[in-house]
Motif scaffolding. Structure first.
Motif, PDB file in Angstrom:
ATOM      1  N   THR A   1       1.053  -1.173  -0.079  1.00 17.10           N
ATOM      2  CA  THR A   1      -0.304  -0.036   0.292  1.00 17.10           C
ATOM      3  C   THR A   1       1.177   1.398   0.176  1.00 17.10           C
TER       4      THR A   1
ATOM      5  N   VAL B   1       1.936   1.740  -3.497  1.00 18.28           N
ATOM      6  CA  VAL B   1       0.740   1.952  -4.445  1.00 18.28           C
ATOM      7  C   VAL B   1       0.250   3.709  -4.143  1.00 18.28           C
ATOM      8  N   VAL B   2       0.531   4.134  -2.694  1.00 20.38           N
ATOM      9  CA  VAL B   2       0.080   5.270  -2.436  1.00 20.38           C
ATOM     10  C   VAL B   2       1.566   6.545  -3.252  1.00 20.38           C
ATOM     11  N   HIS B   3       2.557   5.452  -2.714  1.00 19.42           N
ATOM     12  CA  HIS B   3       3.803   6.605  -3.346  1.00 19.42           C
ATOM     13  C   HIS B   3       3.413   7.644  -4.801  1.00 19.42           C
ATOM     14  N   ALA B   4       3.126   6.180  -5.453  1.00 18.62           N
ATOM     15  CA  ALA B   4       3.030   5.984  -7.177  1.00 18.62           C
ATOM     16  C   ALA B   4       2.029   7.073  -7.346  1.00 18.62           C
ATOM     17  N   GLY B   5       0.887   6.749  -6.488  1.00 26.61           N
ATOM     18  CA  GLY B   5      -0.669   7.477  -7.319  1.00 26.61           C
ATOM     19  C   GLY B   5      -0.050   9.156  -6.346  1.00 26.61           C
ATOM     20  N   HIS B   6       0.645   9.862  -5.563  1.00 24.94           N
ATOM     21  CA  HIS B   6       1.006  11.239  -4.878  1.00 24.94           C
ATOM     22  C   HIS B   6       1.830  11.563  -5.991  1.00 24.94           C
ATOM     23  N   THR B   7       2.886  10.895  -6.321  1.00 22.83           N
ATOM     24  CA  THR B   7       4.015  11.406  -7.066  1.00 22.83           C
ATOM     25  C   THR B   7       4.442  10.880  -8.737  1.00 22.83           C
ATOM     26  N   GLY B   8       3.010   9.721  -9.322  1.00 24.91           N
ATOM     27  CA  GLY B   8       3.091  10.266 -10.634  1.00 24.91           C
ATOM     28  C   GLY B   8       4.406   9.400 -10.773  1.00 24.91           C
ATOM     29  N   ASP B   9       5.374   8.386  -9.998  1.00 22.95           N
ATOM     30  CA  ASP B   9       6.141   7.692 -10.375  1.00 22.95           C
ATOM     31  C   ASP B   9       5.517   5.717 -10.340  1.00 22.95           C
ATOM     32  N   PHE B  10       5.248   5.593 -11.758  1.00 20.89           N
ATOM     33  CA  PHE B  10       4.276   4.463 -11.826  1.00 20.89           C
ATOM     34  C   PHE B  10       5.845   3.644 -12.883  1.00 20.89           C
TER      35      PHE B  10
ATOM     36  N   VAL C   1       6.131  -0.847  -8.914  1.00 19.89           N
ATOM     37  CA  VAL C   1       4.671  -1.235  -9.630  1.00 19.89           C
ATOM     38  C   VAL C   1       4.213  -2.668  -9.532  1.00 19.89           C
TER      39      VAL C   1
END
Length: 153
Positions: A26, A29-38, A43
């Motif tokens: 989690t 996933v949350v950090h990817a969503g906050h930063t746009g770093d996918f 991920v």
């Protein structure tokens, strides 16, 4: 409770450790969503399985944020953050790893622009559950010098 700790009260070599925290899927996933770093290293389990790490790795910026957040256990009204230098991602952090931050005062100096302040540099080492360093940075704090009345006491 906030307690003022002045520049003169910091001692080179003084250290403390933060509480621990386990990194979860989690978090990633949350950090990817906050930063746009996918990036798939973080991920995509299938992609990451084929990398030298063999599994997904936590974002370095997330490990930094959590590690520094763990170290923020006290409010010092005589101090504020001037920033971090020499940030390095030393080892990967995986889902399920537990991290902790060790903070050691490594340098003190007068501030060249503001004589009422000094700079205190703290080495921040984020370590995993095996005691391996995963991240290092030097946190520079601007710290008020003690009022004259306290210095004379």
């Amino acid at each position: 409770m906030s307690v003022a700790v002045y520049f003169e009260q910091f001692a080179i070599g003084a250290s403390r450790s933060s509480p621990t925290r386990t990194i979860t899927e989690t978090d990633i996933v949350v950090h990817a969503g906050h930063t746009g770093d996918f990036f798939p290293h973080h991920v995509d389990a299938e992609f990451a399985a084929k990398t030298p790490f063999g599994q997904r790795i936590a974002h370095g910026t997330m490990v930094f944020s959590i590690g520094i957040g763990l170290a923020a256990s006290e409010v010092n009204p005589a101090s504020f953050s001037y920033g971090h230098d020499k940030l390095r991602f030393v080892r990967p952090v995986f889902i399920g790893d537990t991290i902790q931050t060790r903070i050691t005062v490594i340098e003190k100096m007068d501030d060249p622009r503001k004589p009422q302040y000094g700079r205190v540099t703290e080495r921040c080492e984020v370590v995993n559950q095996r005691g391996e360093t995963v991240l290092v940075s030097d946190h520079i704090r601007m710290v008020e010098k003690a009022p004259e009345t306290l210095r004379q006491a």
